[in-house]
Design a protein around this motif. Structure first.
Motif, PDB file in Angstrom:
ATOM      1  N   CYS A 215       0.766  -1.360  -0.001  1.00 51.60           N
ATOM      2  CA  CYS A 215       0.071  -0.164   0.215  1.00 51.60           C
ATOM      3  C   CYS A 215       0.749   1.295   0.077  1.00 51.60           C
ATOM      4  O   CYS A 215       1.820   1.426   0.897  1.00 51.60           O
ATOM      5  CB  CYS A 215      -1.088   0.186   1.124  1.00 51.60           C
TER       6      CYS A 215
ATOM      7  N   CYS B 238      -0.125   3.688   3.198  1.00 52.14           N
ATOM      8  CA  CYS B 238       0.194   3.568   4.614  1.00 52.14           C
ATOM      9  C   CYS B 238       1.758   2.649   4.637  1.00 52.14           C
ATOM     10  O   CYS B 238       2.279   2.395   5.652  1.00 52.14           O
ATOM     11  CB  CYS B 238      -0.556   2.652   5.399  1.00 52.14           C
TER      12      CYS B 238
ATOM     13  N   GLY C 133      -1.149  -0.825   7.068  1.00 50.45           N
ATOM     14  CA  GLY C 133      -2.538  -1.008   7.213  1.00 50.45           C
ATOM     15  C   GLY C 133      -3.359   0.274   7.121  1.00 50.45           C
ATOM     16  O   GLY C 133      -2.873   0.965   8.023  1.00 50.45           O
ATOM     17  N   CYS C 134      -4.154   0.690   6.438  1.00 50.00           N
ATOM     18  CA  CYS C 134      -5.027   1.754   6.489  1.00 50.00           C
ATOM     19  C   CYS C 134      -6.320   1.555   5.897  1.00 50.00           C
ATOM     20  O   CYS C 134      -6.715   0.429   5.462  1.00 50.00           O
ATOM     21  CB  CYS C 134      -4.209   2.827   5.957  1.00 50.00           C
TER      22      CYS C 134
ATOM     23  N   CYS D   2      -6.380   0.401   2.154  1.00 56.66           N
ATOM     24  CA  CYS D   2      -5.960  -1.083   1.848  1.00 56.66           C
ATOM     25  C   CYS D   2      -6.694  -2.000   2.909  1.00 56.66           C
ATOM     26  O   CYS D   2      -6.436  -3.068   3.069  1.00 56.66           O
ATOM     27  CB  CYS D   2      -4.538  -1.275   1.955  1.00 56.66           C
TER      28      CYS D   2
HETATM   29 ZN   LIG Z   1      -2.930   1.214   3.263  1.00 58.48          ZN
END
Ligand SMILES: [Zn+2]
Length: 355
Positions: A277, A280, A284-285, A288
């Motif tokens: 991604c 981020c 992890g965001c 995504c």
């Molecule tokens: Zn992300």
């Protein structure tokens, strides 16, 4: 009053009026019309001179002298007035053409590329530098190039999934708006075979495609770039290497990629491609969905049936192919939250991303 005295009086009156009119003339056109009315063929002098015929032989020289004098004086007066008015006209012309060089300049509005065109060019350029040839194909296609040759026969369920815009044509041939840029793969391979015989080729094909599944996350018209390479020893390793290089170059950073098994009619084996991604950096965001990975494209090894359809021997030739969604890549690169921004033509948006 004698005939000659009355004529001379008329001539004097004419002289005074003509001189006064000359002095008051405002422009060359007005002066010219005065000249005609006083001295023209049907003018006032001519009508006065008609009376000369009635004069006696003794009177005529006297009047004649007056007439000649009058003509000289008036010719002089008109000539002077003309010079004066020419100067006035020239001054007016210069005043009208006057430029104030101290005024600030007017800026020319310079055009810019639409963000999607810019994206298409950037993407094509990266592949071009890797040795891929840029190819284009028609947006109005036939079923053979859009489906059949790509191993999607008429009964294939994938046809229904393409949400195709069909076009009615007079010759009963089914035309359609291409649903992907893959038909350019067929056209480019066939043309290459015709011109060069069986030999390796590598092509990047950018363009518009159409599907009728219009909602907030889809536009009925969008952009794809089809990329493929055919050779005698092309493998999944080449595919992965090219993808890795392309994505890292386009996003200008080292990006991890991963291939997941998938299914497309025109590739075997097929793989979905995820990249780390970019929003981020894999942590992890929301975009995504917390996974750290973004699904960016579909790819695979060109199906033997596709090679057969264009007349290449699948026992000898192999190739990889993949299709990129341009809108998605441009949105990820510039953090554009909504697809609709591309098509609303708000210049503030276009200026920020385009150029
Ligand atoms: Zn992300």
């Amino acid at each position: 009053m004698s005939e000659s005295a009355s004529l001379i009086a008329s001539l004097d009156e004419l002289r005074q009026q003509a001189l006064a009119a000359c002095a008051e003339a405002k422009d060359l056109r007005m002066l010219e019309s005065l000249r005609t009315s006083f001295l023209g063929k049907k003018g006032r002098l001519t009508s006065i001179l008609k009376g000369v015929g009635r004069l006696s032989a003794e009177e005529r020289p006297l009047v004649g002298k007056h007439v000649n004098e009058l003509k000289t004086v008036l010719a002089q007066a008109f000539s002077e007035a003309e010079s004066r008015l020419q100067v006035v006209a020239e001054a007016a012309r210069i005043a009208a053409e006057r430029l104030d060089v101290s005024l600030p300049g007017r800026k020319l509005a310079s055009g810019a590329q639409h963000p999607l065109q810019k994206g298409l060019n950037e993407i094509s350029d990266i592949f071009s530098r890797m040795g891929f040839t840029i190819a284009e194909g028609p947006e109005i296609e036939d079923e053979f190039h859009n489906f059949d040759a790509l191993n999607i026969p008429p009964e294939h369920p994938a046809r229904a999934m393409h949400d195709t815009f069909f076009l009615r044509s007079e010759d009963e041939q089914t035309s359609l708006l291409r649903t992907h840029t893959s038909p350019v793969q067929i056209r480019a391979m066939m043309k290459h075979l015709e011109c060069n015989g069986e030999s390796p080729l590598a092509v990047v094909a950018p363009g518009r495609v159409y599907r009728c599944d219009h909602d907030v996350t889809h536009s009925p018209m969008f952009h794809q770039v089809e990329v493929f390479k055919v050779g005698e020893d092309v493998s999944m390793a080449h595919l992965k290497g090219v993808l890795q290089y392309f994505l890292s170059t386009y996003f200008n950073r080292d990006l991890p990629i991963r291939l997941r098994p998938s299914y497309f009619p025109f590739t075997e084996p097929s793989a979905e491609v995820d990249m780390g991604c970019v929003l981020c950096d894999g942590k992890g965001c929301r975009v995504c969905k917390g996974s750290g990975w973004l699904e960016v494209l579909g790819s695979g090894m060109i199906h033997p049936n596709v090679l057969k359809a264009v007349g290449m021997d699948p026992a000898r030739w192999s190739g990889f192919a993949f299709g990129l969604g341009v809108e998605r890549l441009v949105m990820l690169k510039y953090g554009i939250p909504d697809l609709r921004l591309f098509f609303e033509n708000d210049v503030r948006f276009l200026r920020r991303i385009g150029g």
